[in-house]
Design an enzyme around this catalytic site. Sequence first.
Site, PDB file in Angstrom:
ATOM      1  N   GLU A   1      23.612 -68.406 -23.151  1.00  0.00           N
ATOM      2  CA  GLU A   1      23.482 -69.718 -22.493  1.00  0.00           C
ATOM      3  C   GLU A   1      22.582 -70.613 -23.331  1.00  0.00           C
ATOM      4  OE1 GLU A   1      22.249 -69.016 -18.425  1.00  0.00           O
ATOM      5  OE2 GLU A   1      24.003 -67.821 -18.006  1.00  0.00           O
TER       6      GLU A   1
ATOM      7  N   HIS B   1      24.389 -72.987 -15.514  1.00  0.00           N
ATOM      8  CA  HIS B   1      23.435 -72.183 -14.721  1.00  0.00           C
ATOM      9  C   HIS B   1      22.648 -73.075 -13.736  1.00  0.00           C
ATOM     10  CE1 HIS B   1      21.355 -68.014 -14.915  1.00  0.00           C
ATOM     11  NE2 HIS B   1      21.182 -68.544 -13.724  1.00  0.00           N
TER      12      HIS B   1
HETATM   13  P1  NAD Z   1      20.725 -59.193  -3.572  1.00  0.00           P
HETATM   14  O1  NAD Z   1      19.882 -58.145  -4.195  1.00  0.00           O
HETATM   15  O2  NAD Z   1      20.349 -59.715  -2.225  1.00  0.00           O
HETATM   16  O3  NAD Z   1      22.248 -58.683  -3.476  1.00  0.00           O
HETATM   17  C1  NAD Z   1      22.889 -57.968  -4.490  1.00  0.00           C
HETATM   18  C2  NAD Z   1      23.900 -57.067  -3.816  1.00  0.00           C
HETATM   19  O4  NAD Z   1      24.700 -56.437  -4.819  1.00  0.00           O
HETATM   20  C3  NAD Z   1      23.249 -55.936  -2.976  1.00  0.00           C
HETATM   21  O5  NAD Z   1      23.724 -55.973  -1.648  1.00  0.00           O
HETATM   22  C4  NAD Z   1      23.685 -54.673  -3.689  1.00  0.00           C
HETATM   23  O6  NAD Z   1      23.901 -53.585  -2.804  1.00  0.00           O
HETATM   24  C5  NAD Z   1      24.984 -55.140  -4.348  1.00  0.00           C
HETATM   25  N1  NAD Z   1      25.435 -54.264  -5.433  1.00  0.00           N
HETATM   26  C6  NAD Z   1      24.678 -53.589  -6.339  1.00  0.00           C
HETATM   27  N2  NAD Z   1      25.491 -52.894  -7.163  1.00  0.00           N
HETATM   28  C7  NAD Z   1      26.761 -53.152  -6.777  1.00  0.00           C
HETATM   29  C8  NAD Z   1      28.035 -52.726  -7.244  1.00  0.00           C
HETATM   30  N3  NAD Z   1      28.145 -51.890  -8.279  1.00  0.00           N
HETATM   31  N4  NAD Z   1      29.133 -53.207  -6.627  1.00  0.00           N
HETATM   32  C9  NAD Z   1      29.027 -54.058  -5.580  1.00  0.00           C
HETATM   33  N5  NAD Z   1      27.846 -54.480  -5.086  1.00  0.00           N
HETATM   34  C10 NAD Z   1      26.729 -54.033  -5.676  1.00  0.00           C
HETATM   35  O7  NAD Z   1      20.778 -60.373  -4.634  1.00  0.00           O
HETATM   36  P2  NAD Z   1      21.262 -61.879  -4.395  1.00  0.00           P
HETATM   37  O8  NAD Z   1      20.096 -62.725  -4.028  1.00  0.00           O
HETATM   38  O9  NAD Z   1      22.464 -61.880  -3.524  1.00  0.00           O
HETATM   39  O10 NAD Z   1      21.678 -62.269  -5.901  1.00  0.00           O
HETATM   40  C11 NAD Z   1      22.812 -61.670  -6.519  1.00  0.00           C
HETATM   41  C12 NAD Z   1      22.807 -62.023  -8.001  1.00  0.00           C
HETATM   42  O11 NAD Z   1      23.030 -63.415  -8.146  1.00  0.00           O
HETATM   43  C13 NAD Z   1      21.455 -61.790  -8.699  1.00  0.00           C
HETATM   44  O12 NAD Z   1      21.306 -60.458  -9.126  1.00  0.00           O
HETATM   45  C14 NAD Z   1      21.514 -62.757  -9.845  1.00  0.00           C
HETATM   46  O13 NAD Z   1      22.038 -62.112 -10.980  1.00  0.00           O
HETATM   47  C15 NAD Z   1      22.489 -63.831  -9.388  1.00  0.00           C
HETATM   48  N6  NAD Z   1      21.835 -65.146  -9.211  1.00  0.00           N
HETATM   49  C16 NAD Z   1      22.330 -66.221  -9.892  1.00  0.00           C
HETATM   50  C17 NAD Z   1      21.760 -67.478  -9.720  1.00  0.00           C
HETATM   51  C18 NAD Z   1      22.279 -68.696 -10.430  1.00  0.00           C
HETATM   52  O14 NAD Z   1      21.522 -69.638 -10.625  1.00  0.00           O
HETATM   53  N7  NAD Z   1      23.533 -68.759 -10.798  1.00  0.00           N
HETATM   54  C19 NAD Z   1      20.662 -67.630  -8.869  1.00  0.00           C
HETATM   55  C20 NAD Z   1      20.220 -66.516  -8.151  1.00  0.00           C
HETATM   56  C21 NAD Z   1      20.802 -65.275  -8.337  1.00  0.00           C
END
Ligand code: NAD
Length: 318
Positions: free
Chosen positions: A268, A287
């Site tokens: 990025e 992003h």
């Molecule tokens: P979270 O920890 O609440 O949820 C992640 C979920 O993924 C959990 O429920 C977990 O059980 C599940 N998981 C783990 N391994 C898995 C697999 N192999 N298959 C299916 N599910 C699986 O996190 P969140 O707050 O929901 O955030 C999710 C992701 O979003 C973060 O890890 C981050 O990478 C991304 N994110 C991106 C931005 C952005 O600006 N675009 C901002 C925040 C977060």
Amino acid sequence: MAEKVLITPKSFKNYKLKAHKLLHEHGYEIIENNYGRTMTEEEIIAAAQDNVVGIIIGVDPLPSHVLEQCKSLRAISKYGVGMDNIDLKRAEELGILVQNAVGTNSISVAEHAIALMFASARHIPAVASGVKAYGWERTIGFELTNKNAGVIGGGQIGKEVAKRAVGLGMKVTIYDPYFKDQAFLDTYNVKREESLEEVLRQSDILSLHLPATEDTKGLINAQTLSWMKPTAVLINTSRGELVDEAALYDALAHNKIAAAAQDVYSSEPPQQGDPLVALPNFILTPHIGAYTHEAVERMAIVSTENLLSMLSQKDDSQ
Ligand code: NAD
């Protein structure tokens, strides 16, 4: 010498007044990222010397060798959720506490995922830029109502996406091997499926909401893409590493799936001339999922409070 805190995220500055006041009240000096971009490993090492005990970190890299060279570091507070830029194992070995700002940006990212669904379904970036060039080309789209949405990862963001997709009249299925919230499924009329292949085969829209780990990197690859419908759309607001970009290029260029829209990428910004970025059925935003006034304010305050709480835990134990 006063203890210091390094703050790296660029957008932190938008809502820094309250956070800075809190840090000053606790006696910490503040070092800001003045580069106007993500800091490099070398810049972090140079900035995190001389009594820097805490870092509020954005997406800037904290691999093992950087952590090892930040000798006075006691706590890392993630400004946001995804911790794939931090070597968590090495931090634990070095006795550095780490915490993320759970749930602070889930609504913003979920809204962006839904926005990307509409953007793909109605070709909004392409047709709107056509009009800017004084064209009037209309491209036929499709409705989201009654379509199958597959939500991969049913955590904070995945649940917010699921709720909104149900509200749009979509049929929503979550795939998440660790999901336990049956009450959520019952309340929002969401299904849960144990087979990733089954979710991919049935989804019209597939939205990724899981962390990038050694287990999940490359989850979307040539094989998993081959399970998807030729009319399906992939939405990725999680992490670029979840998708094998060469395989996605092949799938989009040869109409094996219809479109993809991402807010994240392996590098990025992407390299000049990247063939995937140039494809007409690929949308990329820079992003911005968590980049709203509301989320930025929550992330600034919660990451500061988390850092102060970790530093005080350490003080108590010393
Ligand atoms: P979270 O920890 O609440 O949820 C992640 C979920 O993924 C959990 O429920 C977990 O059980 C599940 N998981 C783990 N391994 C898995 C697999 N192999 N298959 C299916 N599910 C699986 O996190 P969140 O707050 O929901 O955030 C999710 C992701 O979003 C973060 O890890 C981050 O990478 C991304 N994110 C991106 C931005 C952005 O600006 N675009 C901002 C925040 C977060």
